[in-house]
Enzyme design. Structure first.
Site, PDB file in Angstrom:
ATOM      1  N   ARG A  36       1.055  -1.302  -0.421  1.00  0.00           N
ATOM      2  CA  ARG A  36       0.440   0.170   0.040  1.00  0.00           C
ATOM      3  C   ARG A  36       0.811   0.907  -0.107  1.00  0.00           C
ATOM      4  NH1 ARG A  36      -3.775   2.169   4.829  1.00  0.00           N
ATOM      5  NH2 ARG A  36      -5.423   3.082   3.570  1.00  0.00           N
ATOM      6  N   ALA A  96      -6.934   7.249   0.030  1.00  0.00           N
ATOM      7  CA  ALA A  96      -7.131   5.540  -0.483  1.00  0.00           C
ATOM      8  C   ALA A  96      -7.657   4.579   1.307  1.00  0.00           C
ATOM      9  CB  ALA A  96      -6.060   5.011   0.462  1.00  0.00           C
ATOM     10  N   SER A  97      -8.425   3.487   0.441  1.00  0.00           N
ATOM     11  CA  SER A  97      -9.831   3.095   1.007  1.00  0.00           C
ATOM     12  C   SER A  97      -9.116   2.306   2.129  1.00  0.00           C
ATOM     13  CB  SER A  97     -11.012   1.898   0.132  1.00  0.00           C
ATOM     14  OG  SER A  97     -11.566   3.347  -0.544  1.00  0.00           O
ATOM     15  N   MET A  98      -9.747   1.747   3.425  1.00  0.00           N
ATOM     16  CA  MET A  98      -9.312   1.054   4.509  1.00  0.00           C
ATOM     17  C   MET A  98      -8.826  -0.694   3.699  1.00  0.00           C
ATOM     18  SD  MET A  98     -12.421   1.788   7.233  1.00  0.00           S
ATOM     19  CE  MET A  98     -11.817   0.355   9.071  1.00  0.00           C
ATOM     20  N   PRO A  99      -7.911  -0.782   4.918  1.00  0.00           N
ATOM     21  CA  PRO A  99      -7.406  -2.118   3.984  1.00  0.00           C
ATOM     22  C   PRO A  99      -8.660  -3.125   3.301  1.00  0.00           C
ATOM     23  CG  PRO A  99      -5.811  -1.217   4.248  1.00  0.00           C
ATOM     24  CD  PRO A  99      -7.110  -0.522   4.654  1.00  0.00           C
TER      25      PRO A  99
END
Length: 389
Positions: A36, A96-99
């Site tokens: 990420r 960046a979205s939550m994993p």
């Protein structure tokens, strides 16, 4: 920062995602191979979904703090005000979205090596990179409306040796020349599923997207199976999420004074025994809010902060100038004002009553059907018993 420190946090995050069930085993290799961190800019803002607070982390001045946030299961804002803003205070417009959200949606997509995927909303490029690593080079086409965001994602994907086609265009157009695709995934929130997407997905293919109503900012992931040669797509919702909205579908609201220029005078007044918790929900993902939006179309709800034991909640009709205000008072009867051709509060109260009568269903019992004429119909348990939304 030492390399072992760089990888330790990511390993902990990976184990957490796997143990919680958010990341399916088939995505572990992609998680390990596509970091990420490689897709994030020097400055990010860790976003607290409960408070709305955003904490800045700058890799150039404090790489340890930056890496710590990157290795947490939190959303990271990467752009404000479509690139015009420099930090909190405006509107977050790329992230960046939550994993955990990323990998749960990838599981919903059910893509397999060799499948072609159209992604709407490239963002940082991490999601496209994960898919490319698992599905194969040249399998993923990603569409991004923001030219600067798209260029940055192209560069990061190229630096990682991941061959992804990144197109700069309005996501509502999809990618006609590349169609048909086996899968389509949207990483931006929708209020309408563009009909051209149905045409661009193969028969029996899947569309996975965050979808919701203008009633609130929340979404729920919908998993639509395309049928009838692209004439229809239908399926259940899986879980609540909250995504930044497709730019072409952002809510258009003229402001409070356009509805209530002269205060509450002249409106019809009454009282209600509906509880404040029923209207506001226990948390941001309370299904009552989602269900109300499905049953009360073209309505926007605004929740004011409680002050001196009083809290007003406003409802605005998006198709006319109807409005309603519910004033909750600590320890006494709740007042209601309504004005305009729609009795918006009556509609909301009826929706909440319907939800209770149906056994207080969760997200997974609701579904959506989209047709190639632009029709959207929601349903509970049975697609044949649907209503327009």
């Amino acid at each position: 920062m030492r390399r072992d420190s760089l990888t330790e946090g990511r390993s902990i995050l990976g184990r957490s995602l796997a143990e919680s069930g958010a990341m399916a085993p088939e995505w572990q290799e992609a998680f390990d191979a596509v970091p990420r961190a490689a897709f994030l800019p020097d400055v990010v803002w860790a976003f607290d979904m409960d408070t709305g607070a955003a904490v800045e982390a700058d890799r150039r001045t404090d790489p340890t703090a930056w890496q710590r946030y990157v290795d947490q299961d939190v959303p990271l804002v990467t752009q404000w005000d479509d690139g015009a803003g420099e930090g909190p205070g405006g509107e977050a417009t790329s992230s960046a979205s939550m994993p955990s959200v990323v990998f749960r949606m990838l599981a919903d997509l059910d893509a397999h090596p060799g499948d072609s995927v159209l992604e709407i909303g490239t963002g940082t490029g991490w999601n496209a990179g994960l898919m490319t690593h698992r599905l194969g080079h040249h399998t993923v086409t990603s569409v991004e409306v923001d030219g600067e965001v798209a260029a940055a994602a192209r560069g990061r994907l190229g630096a990682q040796g991941l061959l992804v086609t990144v197109l700069t265009r309005d996501g509502t157009e999809g990618d006609p020349p590349g169609a048909p695709y086996a899968r389509l995934i949207s990483t931006v929130g929708l209020r309408r599923v563009p009909t051209v997407w149905l045409e661009q997905v193969s028969p029996d293919g899947l569309i996975v997207a965050p979808w919701g109503t203008h009633y609130g900012n929340g979404d729920a992931v919908v998993r639509l199976r395309v049928s009838d040669g692209g004439a229809c797509a239908s399926g259940h919702f899986t879980r609540p999420v909250e995504f930044m909205k497709l730019r072409a579908q952002r809510r258009r609201f003229d402001g409070h004074r356009a509805y209530v220029p002269d205060g509450l005078g002249g409106a019809d007044r009454s009282t209600t025994d509906v509880a404040e918790t029923d209207v506001l929900g226990a948390d941001r993902y309370d299904v009552r809010t989602f269900a109300s939006g499905l049953r009360v179309p073209d309505c926007y709800q605004v929740r004011a902060a409680a002050r001196d034991g009083h809290r007003p909640v406003w409802f605005y009709g998006l198709g006319d100038r109807s409005w309603a205000c519910v004033m909750f008072h600590e320890g006494r009867t709740t007042d209601v004002w309504q004005s305009g051709p729609r009795r918006l509060w009556d509609e909301v109260a009826s929706a909440l009553g319907w939800w209770r009568e149906k056994g207080e269903p969760g997200y997974e019992r609701f579904g959506l059907t989209v047709t190639d004429d632009g029709g959207h119909r929601a349903w509970l348990d049975d697609p044949d018993d649907a209503w327009p939304v």
